[in-house]
Design a protein around this motif. Structure first.
Motif, mmCIF file in Angstrom:
data_model
loop_
_atom_site.group_PDB
_atom_site.id
_atom_site.type_symbol
_atom_site.label_atom_id
_atom_site.label_comp_id
_atom_site.label_asym_id
_atom_site.label_seq_id
_atom_site.Cartn_x
_atom_site.Cartn_y
_atom_site.Cartn_z
ATOM 1 N N LYS A 51 -6.556 -10.272 42.192
ATOM 2 C CA LYS A 51 -7.711 -10.921 41.560
ATOM 3 C C LYS A 51 -7.778 -10.568 40.079
ATOM 4 O O LYS A 51 -8.064 -11.419 39.233
ATOM 5 C CB LYS A 51 -9.001 -10.516 42.261
ATOM 6 C CG LYS A 51 -9.166 -11.157 43.623
ATOM 7 C CD LYS A 51 -10.459 -10.712 44.279
ATOM 8 C CE LYS A 51 -10.585 -11.314 45.666
ATOM 9 N NZ LYS A 51 -11.784 -10.884 46.365
ATOM 10 N N VAL A 52 -7.510 -9.305 39.742
ATOM 11 C CA VAL A 52 -7.535 -8.884 38.338
ATOM 12 C C VAL A 52 -6.438 -9.614 37.568
ATOM 13 O O VAL A 52 -6.657 -10.108 36.448
ATOM 14 C CB VAL A 52 -7.393 -7.350 38.223
ATOM 15 C CG1 VAL A 52 -7.146 -6.924 36.793
ATOM 16 C CG2 VAL A 52 -8.623 -6.659 38.764
ATOM 17 N N GLU A 53 -5.229 -9.714 38.144
ATOM 18 C CA GLU A 53 -4.132 -10.405 37.467
ATOM 19 C C GLU A 53 -4.464 -11.878 37.250
ATOM 20 O O GLU A 53 -4.197 -12.436 36.169
ATOM 21 C CB GLU A 53 -2.842 -10.284 38.289
ATOM 22 C CG GLU A 53 -2.212 -8.917 38.223
ATOM 23 C CD GLU A 53 -0.986 -8.787 39.123
ATOM 24 O OE1 GLU A 53 -0.606 -9.775 39.795
ATOM 25 O OE2 GLU A 53 -0.412 -7.690 39.164
ATOM 26 N N ASN A 54 -5.060 -12.519 38.240
ATOM 27 C CA ASN A 54 -5.443 -13.933 38.105
ATOM 28 C C ASN A 54 -6.482 -14.113 37.021
ATOM 29 O O ASN A 54 -6.417 -15.059 36.226
ATOM 30 C CB ASN A 54 -5.978 -14.474 39.437
ATOM 31 C CG ASN A 54 -4.880 -14.641 40.466
ATOM 32 O OD1 ASN A 54 -3.702 -14.746 40.101
ATOM 33 N ND2 ASN A 54 -5.253 -14.654 41.745
ATOM 34 N N THR A 55 -7.453 -13.181 36.944
ATOM 35 C CA THR A 55 -8.503 -13.259 35.931
ATOM 36 C C THR A 55 -7.905 -13.113 34.538
ATOM 37 O O THR A 55 -8.241 -13.867 33.620
ATOM 38 C CB THR A 55 -9.570 -12.178 36.179
ATOM 39 O OG1 THR A 55 -10.072 -12.307 37.496
ATOM 40 C CG2 THR A 55 -10.700 -12.282 35.180
ATOM 41 N N THR A 112 -6.053 -16.271 33.590
ATOM 42 C CA THR A 112 -7.001 -17.341 33.269
ATOM 43 C C THR A 112 -7.566 -17.156 31.868
ATOM 44 O O THR A 112 -7.650 -18.114 31.085
ATOM 45 C CB THR A 112 -8.147 -17.358 34.303
ATOM 46 O OG1 THR A 112 -7.592 -17.488 35.601
ATOM 47 C CG2 THR A 112 -9.121 -18.475 34.034
ATOM 48 N N ILE A 113 -7.950 -15.941 31.529
ATOM 49 C CA ILE A 113 -8.506 -15.669 30.201
ATOM 50 C C ILE A 113 -7.471 -15.959 29.133
ATOM 51 O O ILE A 113 -7.770 -16.587 28.110
ATOM 52 C CB ILE A 113 -9.019 -14.214 30.106
ATOM 53 C CG1 ILE A 113 -10.254 -14.042 30.982
ATOM 54 C CG2 ILE A 113 -9.325 -13.837 28.675
ATOM 55 C CD1 ILE A 113 -10.730 -12.616 31.101
ATOM 56 N N LYS A 114 -6.235 -15.557 29.348
ATOM 57 C CA LYS A 114 -5.176 -15.796 28.365
ATOM 58 C C LYS A 114 -4.945 -17.279 28.153
ATOM 59 O O LYS A 114 -4.752 -17.737 27.032
ATOM 60 C CB LYS A 114 -3.866 -15.136 28.817
ATOM 61 C CG LYS A 114 -3.800 -13.658 28.599
ATOM 62 C CD LYS A 114 -2.428 -13.140 28.994
ATOM 63 C CE LYS A 114 -2.271 -11.669 28.754
ATOM 64 N NZ LYS A 114 -0.937 -11.190 29.117
#
Length: 191
Positions: A140-144, A147-149
């Motif tokens: 979940k942290v990696e996906n977030t 997404t932000i990038k």
């Protein structure tokens, strides 16, 4: 006159009597004149010897102090010496050795317990990192972050650059938007 305590064999309380009279009675009853004279002479000799011994002791004490001063022995150095000697004596005592051994053993056991605790904590962190819930959190942290990038990167859908690129492009954009100082040029003309 107050009655005094009765002795074990006495049946009547003692009466106050002149001390000189009692000593005369005691001496007259138990000591002859020759023995009395001998005791008086012995007493005089003892007093003279005591006086002589006091004088000798005084001279010995003075010599003792002189020698200490010449050797540079101060009360503080004597105190240190006595403390060191006491410390050495204490360290060589059986009680000190047993206590020292006990404390050493306790220290080793405590150290081993902390080592075991550290190993257990490390093992638990490893187990936790490999758990499914932690892996889910990590995804979940990696996906977030991805997404932000992608949203911050150039061109809104343009493939997500790194943060340094985003910062440098933001800095360039702000420097281009800064107005030039045209006010100062217009005020230079005379009125």
């Amino acid at each position: 006159m107050e009655p005094r305590q009765q002795g074990l064999l006495e049946t009547e309380p003692l009466r106050e009597v002149d001390e000189d009279m009692v000593s005369e009675v005691d001496l007259n009853n138990s000591v002859t004149d020759e023995e009395r004279e001998e005791m008086t002479n012995e007493l005089v000799k003892l007093e003279e010897e005591i006086s002589t011994l006091r004088q000798v002791l005084g001279s010995k004490e003075r010599r003792h102090l002189e020698l200490k001063q010449k050797l540079g022995i101060t009360p503080l150095s004597e105190l240190r010496h006595n403390f060191n000697r006491s410390w050495t004596d204490m360290q060589s005592s059986t009680v000190y050795k047993k206590t020292s051994e006990t404390l050493s053993t306790a220290g080793q056991k405590t150290s081993a317990a902390f080592t075991n605790l550290g190993s257990a904590i490390t093992r638990k962190f490893g187990d936790m990192r490999n758990s499914p819930s932690f892996r889910s959190f990590e995804e979940k942290v990696e996906n977030t972050v991805t997404t932000i990038k992608s949203k911050v990167g150039p061109g809104a859908g343009g493939g997500g650059g790194n943060f340094e690129e985003v910062l440098s492009s933001a800095a360039n954009a702000s420097s281009q938007d800064t107005p030039t100082n045209t006010l100062s040029e217009s005020t230079e003309h005379p009125c």
